[in-house]
Design an enzyme around this catalytic site. Structure first.
Site: not given
Ligand code: MN
Length: 294
Positions: A148, A242
Protein backbone atom coordinates in the site's frame (compact mmCIF):
# COMPACT_ATOMS: atom_id res chain seq x y z
CA UNK A 1 -18.70 -6.31 -13.94
CA UNK A 2 -15.56 -8.09 -12.85
CA UNK A 3 -14.46 -6.00 -9.89
CA UNK A 4 -15.66 -7.31 -6.57
CA UNK A 5 -16.75 -4.60 -4.12
CA UNK A 6 -15.40 -4.95 -0.61
CA UNK A 7 -15.29 -3.25 2.74
CA UNK A 8 -12.66 -2.89 5.38
CA UNK A 9 -13.75 -4.83 8.49
CA UNK A 10 -13.39 -1.80 10.72
CA UNK A 11 -16.23 -0.07 8.95
CA UNK A 12 -18.31 -2.56 10.96
CA UNK A 13 -16.53 -3.56 14.13
CA UNK A 14 -13.28 -3.59 16.05
CA UNK A 15 -14.37 -6.34 18.46
CA UNK A 16 -13.24 -9.89 17.87
CA UNK A 17 -16.37 -11.67 19.12
CA UNK A 18 -18.53 -14.09 17.10
CA UNK A 19 -21.55 -11.82 17.52
CA UNK A 20 -19.77 -8.73 16.23
CA UNK A 21 -18.53 -10.42 13.05
CA UNK A 22 -21.73 -12.33 12.37
CA UNK A 23 -23.50 -8.95 12.37
CA UNK A 24 -20.70 -7.34 10.32
CA UNK A 25 -21.03 -9.94 7.54
CA UNK A 26 -24.81 -9.73 7.61
CA UNK A 27 -24.74 -5.96 7.27
CA UNK A 28 -21.96 -5.91 4.66
CA UNK A 29 -23.82 -8.42 2.48
CA UNK A 30 -27.01 -6.36 2.82
CA UNK A 31 -25.09 -3.22 1.81
CA UNK A 32 -24.01 -4.93 -1.42
CA UNK A 33 -20.45 -6.06 -0.70
CA UNK A 34 -18.91 -9.33 -1.87
CA UNK A 35 -15.57 -9.06 -0.09
CA UNK A 36 -14.56 -8.48 3.52
CA UNK A 37 -11.08 -7.26 4.43
CA UNK A 38 -10.00 -8.63 7.79
CA UNK A 39 -7.67 -6.22 9.62
CA UNK A 40 -4.87 -8.48 10.87
CA UNK A 41 -3.74 -6.14 13.62
CA UNK A 42 -3.45 -8.99 16.07
CA UNK A 43 -3.54 -12.21 14.04
CA UNK A 44 -3.85 -14.28 17.24
CA UNK A 45 -7.20 -12.57 17.96
CA UNK A 46 -8.71 -13.91 14.73
CA UNK A 47 -10.78 -17.07 15.10
CA UNK A 48 -9.95 -18.66 11.75
CA UNK A 49 -12.73 -21.26 11.97
CA UNK A 50 -15.34 -18.56 12.55
CA UNK A 51 -14.13 -16.48 9.59
CA UNK A 52 -13.87 -19.51 7.34
CA UNK A 53 -17.50 -20.31 8.09
CA UNK A 54 -18.66 -16.70 7.65
CA UNK A 55 -16.91 -16.30 4.30
CA UNK A 56 -18.52 -19.52 3.02
CA UNK A 57 -21.94 -18.71 4.43
CA UNK A 58 -22.02 -15.22 2.90
CA UNK A 59 -20.08 -16.27 -0.24
CA UNK A 60 -17.68 -13.39 0.21
CA UNK A 61 -14.07 -13.14 -0.87
CA UNK A 62 -11.53 -12.86 1.93
CA UNK A 63 -8.61 -10.46 2.05
CA UNK A 64 -6.53 -9.22 4.94
CA UNK A 65 -4.54 -6.12 5.76
CA UNK A 66 -1.56 -5.51 7.99
CA UNK A 67 0.35 -2.63 9.47
CA UNK A 68 3.57 -2.75 11.47
CA UNK A 69 4.61 -0.83 14.58
CA UNK A 70 7.99 0.44 15.79
CA UNK A 71 8.43 -2.97 17.49
CA UNK A 72 7.91 -4.88 14.23
CA UNK A 73 9.33 -2.39 11.71
CA UNK A 74 11.01 -4.38 8.92
CA UNK A 75 12.63 -1.17 7.64
CA UNK A 76 14.52 -0.84 10.93
CA UNK A 77 18.31 -1.01 10.95
CA UNK A 78 17.99 -3.27 14.02
CA UNK A 79 17.80 -6.83 12.73
CA UNK A 80 16.07 -8.02 15.91
CA UNK A 81 13.16 -5.70 15.17
CA UNK A 82 13.16 -6.81 11.53
CA UNK A 83 12.96 -10.45 12.65
CA UNK A 84 10.02 -9.62 14.91
CA UNK A 85 8.28 -7.99 11.98
CA UNK A 86 8.90 -11.01 9.79
CA UNK A 87 7.45 -13.30 12.49
CA UNK A 88 4.39 -11.09 12.74
CA UNK A 89 3.87 -11.07 8.97
CA UNK A 90 4.20 -14.84 8.72
CA UNK A 91 1.54 -15.22 11.41
CA UNK A 92 -0.74 -12.90 9.43
CA UNK A 93 -0.21 -15.06 6.32
CA UNK A 94 -0.96 -18.21 8.33
CA UNK A 95 -4.27 -16.73 9.50
CA UNK A 96 -5.22 -15.60 5.98
CA UNK A 97 -4.37 -19.05 4.67
CA UNK A 98 -6.46 -20.74 7.38
CA UNK A 99 -9.43 -18.49 6.56
CA UNK A 100 -9.17 -19.19 2.83
CA UNK A 101 -8.06 -15.70 1.85
CA UNK A 102 -6.02 -14.89 -1.22
CA UNK A 103 -4.51 -11.45 -0.67
CA UNK A 104 -2.83 -9.37 2.02
CA UNK A 105 -2.61 -5.62 1.54
CA UNK A 106 -1.50 -2.71 3.69
CA UNK A 107 1.79 -1.43 5.01
CA UNK A 108 3.95 -4.54 5.46
CA UNK A 109 7.17 -2.71 4.53
CA UNK A 110 7.54 -0.22 7.43
CA UNK A 111 5.84 0.86 10.64
CA UNK A 112 2.71 2.99 10.37
CA UNK A 113 3.99 6.05 12.17
CA UNK A 114 5.41 9.51 11.66
CA UNK A 115 9.14 9.07 10.98
CA UNK A 116 11.63 11.80 11.77
CA UNK A 117 13.57 11.33 8.52
CA UNK A 118 13.63 9.45 5.20
CA UNK A 119 14.59 5.75 5.21
CA UNK A 120 18.27 4.88 5.28
CA UNK A 121 19.71 2.72 2.49
CA UNK A 122 20.06 -0.13 4.98
CA UNK A 123 16.48 0.34 6.19
CA UNK A 124 15.17 0.25 2.61
CA UNK A 125 17.23 -2.90 1.89
CA UNK A 126 16.01 -4.64 5.04
CA UNK A 127 12.45 -3.85 4.01
CA UNK A 128 12.98 -5.21 0.48
CA UNK A 129 14.50 -8.44 1.81
CA UNK A 130 11.64 -8.84 4.28
CA UNK A 131 9.03 -8.41 1.53
CA UNK A 132 10.87 -10.93 -0.64
CA UNK A 133 10.71 -13.46 2.20
CA UNK A 134 7.05 -12.61 2.82
CA UNK A 135 6.26 -13.01 -0.88
CA UNK A 136 7.93 -16.44 -1.02
CA UNK A 137 6.19 -17.61 2.16
CA UNK A 138 2.86 -16.31 0.81
CA UNK A 139 3.28 -17.85 -2.62
CA UNK A 140 3.52 -21.34 -1.13
CA UNK A 141 0.10 -20.63 0.40
CA UNK A 142 -1.52 -19.13 -2.68
CA UNK A 143 -1.51 -15.61 -1.28
CA UNK A 144 -0.79 -12.37 -3.14
CA UNK A 145 0.85 -9.38 -1.46
CA UNK A 146 -0.27 -5.82 -2.25
CA UNK A 147 2.04 -3.04 -1.05
CA UNK A 148 0.00 0.00 0.00
CA UNK A 149 1.24 3.44 -1.00
CA UNK A 150 0.74 5.55 2.13
CA UNK A 151 1.13 9.20 3.01
CA UNK A 152 4.21 10.81 4.58
CA UNK A 153 2.67 11.02 8.05
CA UNK A 154 2.20 7.24 8.19
CA UNK A 155 5.38 5.97 6.48
CA UNK A 156 8.62 7.33 5.02
CA UNK A 157 9.24 4.49 2.59
CA UNK A 158 6.56 4.36 -0.12
CA UNK A 159 4.64 7.64 -0.47
CA UNK A 160 4.20 7.70 -4.27
CA UNK A 161 3.44 5.36 -7.15
CA UNK A 162 6.94 5.94 -8.57
CA UNK A 163 8.49 4.78 -5.28
CA UNK A 164 6.16 1.77 -5.28
CA UNK A 165 7.37 0.81 -8.77
CA UNK A 166 11.00 1.08 -7.67
CA UNK A 167 10.25 -1.02 -4.58
CA UNK A 168 8.46 -3.71 -6.63
CA UNK A 169 11.35 -3.80 -9.09
CA UNK A 170 13.78 -4.46 -6.26
CA UNK A 171 11.51 -7.03 -4.58
CA UNK A 172 11.17 -8.75 -7.97
CA UNK A 173 8.48 -11.29 -7.11
CA UNK A 174 5.51 -12.08 -9.34
CA UNK A 175 3.01 -12.28 -6.47
CA UNK A 176 3.71 -8.74 -5.22
CA UNK A 177 1.47 -5.92 -6.48
CA UNK A 178 0.61 -2.32 -5.64
CA UNK A 179 -2.19 -1.39 -3.28
CA UNK A 180 -3.66 1.98 -4.30
CA UNK A 181 -5.47 4.11 -1.69
CA UNK A 182 -7.17 7.37 -2.65
CA UNK A 183 -6.96 8.78 0.88
CA UNK A 184 -3.17 8.59 0.76
CA UNK A 185 -2.91 9.67 -2.88
CA UNK A 186 -5.03 12.69 -2.19
CA UNK A 187 -2.21 13.89 0.06
CA UNK A 188 0.79 12.85 -2.02
CA UNK A 189 -0.21 12.74 -5.69
CA UNK A 190 -3.34 14.86 -6.12
CA UNK A 191 -5.40 13.35 -8.91
CA UNK A 192 -5.30 9.56 -8.53
CA UNK A 193 -5.53 8.70 -12.25
CA UNK A 194 -1.91 9.36 -13.18
CA UNK A 195 -0.65 7.19 -10.30
CA UNK A 196 -2.96 4.34 -11.28
CA UNK A 197 -1.80 4.53 -14.91
CA UNK A 198 1.87 4.58 -13.86
CA UNK A 199 1.39 1.34 -11.89
CA UNK A 200 -0.76 -0.18 -14.68
CA UNK A 201 -1.04 -3.96 -14.54
CA UNK A 202 0.85 -3.99 -11.27
CA UNK A 203 -2.18 -2.59 -9.42
CA UNK A 204 -3.52 -5.50 -7.38
CA UNK A 205 -5.79 -3.90 -4.79
CA UNK A 206 -7.64 -0.61 -4.41
CA UNK A 207 -8.85 1.19 -1.30
CA UNK A 208 -11.48 3.82 -1.96
CA UNK A 209 -11.45 6.40 0.79
CA UNK A 210 -12.37 10.06 1.06
CA UNK A 211 -9.78 12.68 2.08
CA UNK A 212 -11.25 12.81 5.62
CA UNK A 213 -12.04 9.07 5.64
CA UNK A 214 -15.80 9.75 5.82
CA UNK A 215 -18.67 9.65 3.30
CA UNK A 216 -17.46 9.23 -0.29
CA UNK A 217 -18.04 12.26 -2.47
CA UNK A 218 -18.16 14.73 0.42
CA UNK A 219 -14.44 15.56 0.32
CA UNK A 220 -11.80 16.46 -2.23
CA UNK A 221 -10.92 13.12 -3.87
CA UNK A 222 -11.42 13.08 -7.65
CA UNK A 223 -13.22 9.75 -7.95
CA UNK A 224 -14.16 10.29 -11.62
CA UNK A 225 -10.44 10.48 -12.39
CA UNK A 226 -9.76 7.31 -10.37
CA UNK A 227 -12.43 5.16 -11.98
CA UNK A 228 -11.59 6.31 -15.50
CA UNK A 229 -7.96 5.34 -14.87
CA UNK A 230 -9.03 1.94 -13.49
CA UNK A 231 -11.02 1.43 -16.71
CA UNK A 232 -8.01 2.48 -18.77
CA UNK A 233 -5.72 -0.08 -17.15
CA UNK A 234 -8.52 -2.69 -17.32
CA UNK A 235 -8.34 -3.27 -13.59
CA UNK A 236 -10.37 -6.33 -12.60
CA UNK A 237 -9.35 -6.68 -8.96
CA UNK A 238 -11.08 -5.78 -5.70
CA UNK A 239 -12.36 -2.26 -4.98
CA UNK A 240 -12.59 -1.87 -1.23
CA UNK A 241 -14.32 0.87 0.75
CA UNK A 242 -12.20 2.07 3.67
CA UNK A 243 -13.61 4.52 6.19
CA UNK A 244 -12.97 5.07 9.85
CA UNK A 245 -14.98 6.63 12.63
CA UNK A 246 -14.11 6.68 16.30
CA UNK A 247 -17.51 5.09 16.96
CA UNK A 248 -16.10 1.79 15.61
CA UNK A 249 -12.30 1.95 15.35
CA UNK A 250 -10.31 0.36 18.18
CA UNK A 251 -8.19 2.68 20.35
CA UNK A 252 -4.86 1.33 19.03
CA UNK A 253 -5.82 1.76 15.39
CA UNK A 254 -7.37 5.16 16.11
CA UNK A 255 -4.04 6.20 17.61
CA UNK A 256 -2.01 4.88 14.66
CA UNK A 257 -4.25 6.51 12.04
CA UNK A 258 -5.24 9.70 13.87
CA UNK A 259 -8.95 8.91 14.06
CA UNK A 260 -9.90 11.59 16.55
CA UNK A 261 -13.42 12.41 15.50
CA UNK A 262 -16.57 10.74 14.22
CA UNK A 263 -17.03 10.99 10.46
CA UNK A 264 -20.23 8.97 10.84
CA UNK A 265 -22.24 7.12 13.49
CA UNK A 266 -24.19 4.68 11.35
CA UNK A 267 -21.93 2.10 9.67
CA UNK A 268 -24.76 0.65 7.58
CA UNK A 269 -25.66 4.03 6.17
CA UNK A 270 -22.10 5.04 5.25
CA UNK A 271 -21.42 1.63 3.68
CA UNK A 272 -24.67 1.42 1.71
CA UNK A 273 -23.96 4.91 0.40
CA UNK A 274 -20.42 3.81 -0.52
CA UNK A 275 -21.43 0.72 -2.47
CA UNK A 276 -23.93 2.63 -4.60
CA UNK A 277 -21.48 5.53 -5.03
CA UNK A 278 -18.75 3.16 -6.27
CA UNK A 279 -21.13 1.33 -8.63
CA UNK A 280 -22.33 4.63 -10.09
CA UNK A 281 -18.76 5.81 -10.63
CA UNK A 282 -17.77 2.55 -12.34
CA UNK A 283 -20.77 2.73 -14.67
CA UNK A 284 -20.15 6.42 -15.42
CA UNK A 285 -16.48 5.72 -16.26
CA UNK A 286 -17.51 2.91 -18.65
CA UNK A 287 -20.03 5.16 -20.34
CA UNK A 288 -17.46 7.93 -20.75
CA UNK A 289 -15.00 5.50 -22.26
CA UNK A 290 -17.63 4.05 -24.57
CA UNK A 291 -18.71 7.49 -25.76
CA UNK A 292 -15.08 8.52 -26.31
CA UNK A 293 -14.43 5.45 -28.48
CA UNK A 294 -17.55 5.80 -30.70
MN1 MN B 1 -5.92 1.99 2.94
Amino acid sequence: MENVLGTHGMVWTSEWTHEAWELAFQRAARAGFGLMEVPLIKPSAVDAELFKRLFLEYTMQATGSVCLTSHTDVSSEDLKIVAKGEDFLRSAVDVMHAIGGTLIGGVMYSAVQKYSGPPTRQGWNNSVRSTQALADYSKERGITIAVEIANRFETNLINTSAQAMRYLDEVDRDNVFVHIDTFHQNIEEGRPGAAVRLCGDRVGYVHVGECHRGYLGTGGVDFDDLFLALEDIRYTGPIVFESFSSTVTSPDLSAALGIWRNMWDDCEDVATHASSFIMQKIIAARQRKWVASH
